[in-house]
Design a protein around this motif. Structure first.
Motif, PDB file in Angstrom:
ATOM      1  N   LYS A   1       0.967  -1.266   0.019  1.00 38.51           N
ATOM      2  CA  LYS A   1       0.081  -0.169  -0.122  1.00 38.51           C
ATOM      3  C   LYS A   1       0.938   1.382   0.177  1.00 38.51           C
ATOM      4  CE  LYS A   1      -3.808  -2.276   2.250  1.00 38.51           C
ATOM      5  NZ  LYS A   1      -4.928  -1.956   3.574  1.00 38.51           N
TER       6      LYS A   1
ATOM      7  N   ALA B   1      -8.872  -3.219  -4.782  1.00 39.22           N
ATOM      8  CA  ALA B   1      -7.793  -1.984  -3.827  1.00 39.22           C
ATOM      9  C   ALA B   1      -8.060  -0.986  -4.401  1.00 39.22           C
ATOM     10  CB  ALA B   1      -6.368  -2.862  -3.820  1.00 39.22           C
ATOM     11  N   GLY B   2      -8.216   0.093  -3.569  1.00 41.82           N
ATOM     12  CA  GLY B   2      -8.306   1.614  -3.953  1.00 41.82           C
ATOM     13  C   GLY B   2      -9.378   1.990  -4.930  1.00 41.82           C
TER      14      GLY B   2
ATOM     15  N   SER C   1      -3.072  -3.338  -8.797  1.00 45.07           N
ATOM     16  CA  SER C   1      -2.999  -3.981  -7.253  1.00 45.07           C
ATOM     17  C   SER C   1      -2.004  -5.133  -7.250  1.00 45.07           C
ATOM     18  CB  SER C   1      -4.230  -4.204  -6.741  1.00 45.07           C
ATOM     19  OG  SER C   1      -4.997  -5.338  -7.227  1.00 45.07           O
TER      20      SER C   1
END
Length: 528
Positions: A57, A194-195, A232
């Motif tokens: 991350k 993710a995100g 990701s």
């Protein structure tokens, strides 16, 4: 009995029982499974699994996308686990081969260790795949190593400890990856990407799946979140200090090839990108990838080796620094370790000379498939011949001169000199028409045998180059190539790179007597 052998011994007689995700059938856990394997299988089934992924991350500094060809200035040289361990390689196997490379091969340029398919499958074994196997995945639908098979990854779900161990030896770390997103991340978890505020079911393409392995769905790159998913994945791989990735089932999937190129460029780490399996050399792969397979899985049979001459020739317009047509792994020595009745390469010594000579003068990546600690002295001598390896690593302007009458010749320039490398091949007898090559990954099968003499290059005057007429026999033959066809007019001095012997001068032609299925590889120097 070792844990890995105990694991393999209890895989016999797998029963199939129905399972509830999608329409996939799942293989039951074998009786008497080692505790760590049973625990890993249960964890995968009850997942997704939560690991601390702080490293993945951390915002990465994107790399210059125009620079990726600089990451593989010469063809990679290394080892891959598939030919010897199939899908069932364990950490001890990887490190034993890394130790051998460090001790015996690294000084000659070999430096890449790649773990092939299904490192995320707790019960993976042999060269076959369990239908509907549970995979180790995280909350964002990304694959992680199976801790029973790779104990150093147990606490973090990260390959970084193994990468660090390899890097400490001066070696590089590679992984195999399937195109797409895990089915269970879609059907069971609908994992968040993710995100983003999107989920796996928003990007999965259930009609676009691999025909020989059902672990993954395709990714629909027209959907929002698709690129972010691939981003990701490669951000995670970068956090593991990965150096090389071999992405499978990509041929013809140009949108996902481009997506992976973008994902690597944003991940902040220069990961060399290999495309597999087969696919014709073309501008798209040469622009996006550092290497790409030019055939189906290559195995130890003459038909596959014979066919590779035409495939290597077809790659010539696309060969260059940072982008290499890949003739596939080298199946020498101890291979197919899961099959004790068939675990030694079927290539003859002459065929092994032919393979290394072709791979080298065509500048293919050199990726070994053997269980290296069981190499014999002859195999080791092939892999440590620095004069031959220099052809693969440093020659330029590589091209086929002719392929006709079951004879072939290739030529390449020696940098910073007027010298040439010349390889002459006796391809007789040709494979039996219609006989198929060796079984590939997942039982896909190899390509049909090529038509003898199908690939023929003409000399600059339009005439076929000089070559002896040969029948389809096992006889030695005399093979010649005109110096004029090599761009040389003077007499030349000839050095045999395999025997390390100077053979004296030749005029007008370079000529050699070559064994059936054999090769010679020369360096020729024009007279002053």
């Amino acid at each position: 009995m070792s844990k890995s052998k105990l694991f393999l011994s209890c895989l016999a007689g797998l029963a199939l029982t129905s399972l509830g995700f999608g329409q996939v059938v799942h293989a039951a856990i074998p009786d008497n499974l080692p505790p760590e394997s049973a625990s890993a299988e249960a964890a995968a089934k009850n997942g997704p699994i939560v690991w601390d992924d702080t490293a993945s991350k951390t915002p990465a500094t994107p790399v210059d996308s125009t620079k990726h060809l600089e990451w593989a200035p010469t063809p990679p040289m290394g080892w891959n686990s598939w030919d010897c361990f199939g899908a069932g390689v364990w950490q001890d196997d990887v490190m034993a081969n890394a130790d051998y490379m460090d001790k015996n091969l690294k000084a000659h340029g070999w430096n890449l260790i790649t773990i092939d398919i299904q490192w995320y499958e707790p019960l993976a074994h042999t060269d076959r795949y369990r239908t509907g196997a549970w995979l180790m995945t995280d909350a964002n639908g990304r694959l992680h190593p199976s801790p029973n098979r790779f104990p150093l990854t147990k606490d973090t779900g990260s390959f970084k400890p193994i990468a660090d161990a390899l890097h400490a030896k001066g070696l590089k770390f590679g992984l195999h990856l399937m195109r797409g997103i895990p089915r269970q991340a879609v059907d069971r978890d609908n994992a968040p990407i993710a995100g983003t505020n999107l989920h796996a079911q928003d990007i999965a393409d259930k009609r676009n799946v691999c025909p020989w392995n059902n672990d993954m769905y395709g990714v629909d790159m027209s959907k929002p979140g698709a690129q972010e998913y691939y981003n990701s994945v490669f951000t995670l791989l970068a956090s593991w200090n990965l150096d090389f990735v071999k992405v499978d089932d990509l041929s013809g999937h140009n949108d996902e090839i481009s997506a992976i190129r973008k994902a690597i460029d944003q991940c902040g780490r220069p990961i060399v990108f290999s495309i597999s399996p087969r696919g014709r050399s073309n501008e798209n792969v040469a622009t996006n990838a550092n290497l790409w397979r030019i055939s189906d899985d290559f195995w130890d049979n003459w038909s596959s080796l014979y066919n590779q001459f035409a495939n290597a020739d077809a790659g010539t317009p696309f060969r260059g620094p940072g982008h290499w047509p890949d003739a596939d792994m080298i199946p020498f020595g101890n291979i197919r370790t899961w099959n004790q009745a068939d675990h030694t390469s079927k290539f003859t010594k002459d065929e092994e000379y032919t393979l290394i000579s072709l791979w080298s003068i065509a500048k293919s990546p050199l990726i070994l498939g053997a269980n290296l600690p069981k190499n014999d002295d002859f195999t080791l001598s092939l892999l440590t011949n620095d004069e031959v390896l220099a052809v693969d690593q440093f020659s330029t302007n590589n091209k086929q001169v002719f392929n006709q009458n079951n004879q072939a010749a290739w030529v390449a320039d020696v940098p910073n000199s007027k010298d040439k490398y010349v390889a002459l091949f006796n391809l007789s007898p040709a494979p039996v028409a219609g006989r198929r090559g060796g079984r590939g990954r997942g039982g896909r099968g190899g390509p049909a045998a090529a038509t003898p003499g199908a690939s023929v290059a003409l000399a600059s005057d339009g005439a076929a180059p000089a070559a002896a007429t040969t029948t389809n026999s096992t006889d030695q033959v005399s093979i010649s190539v005109k110096l004029a066809d090599l761009g040389i007019t003077a007499p030349v001095s000839v050095r045999d790179l395999w025997t390390h012997k100077d053979l004296g001068k030749m005029t007008d032609t370079v000529t050699a007597t070559v064994n059936s299925h054999g090769a010679v590889l020369y360096r020729i120097t024009p007279a002053e």
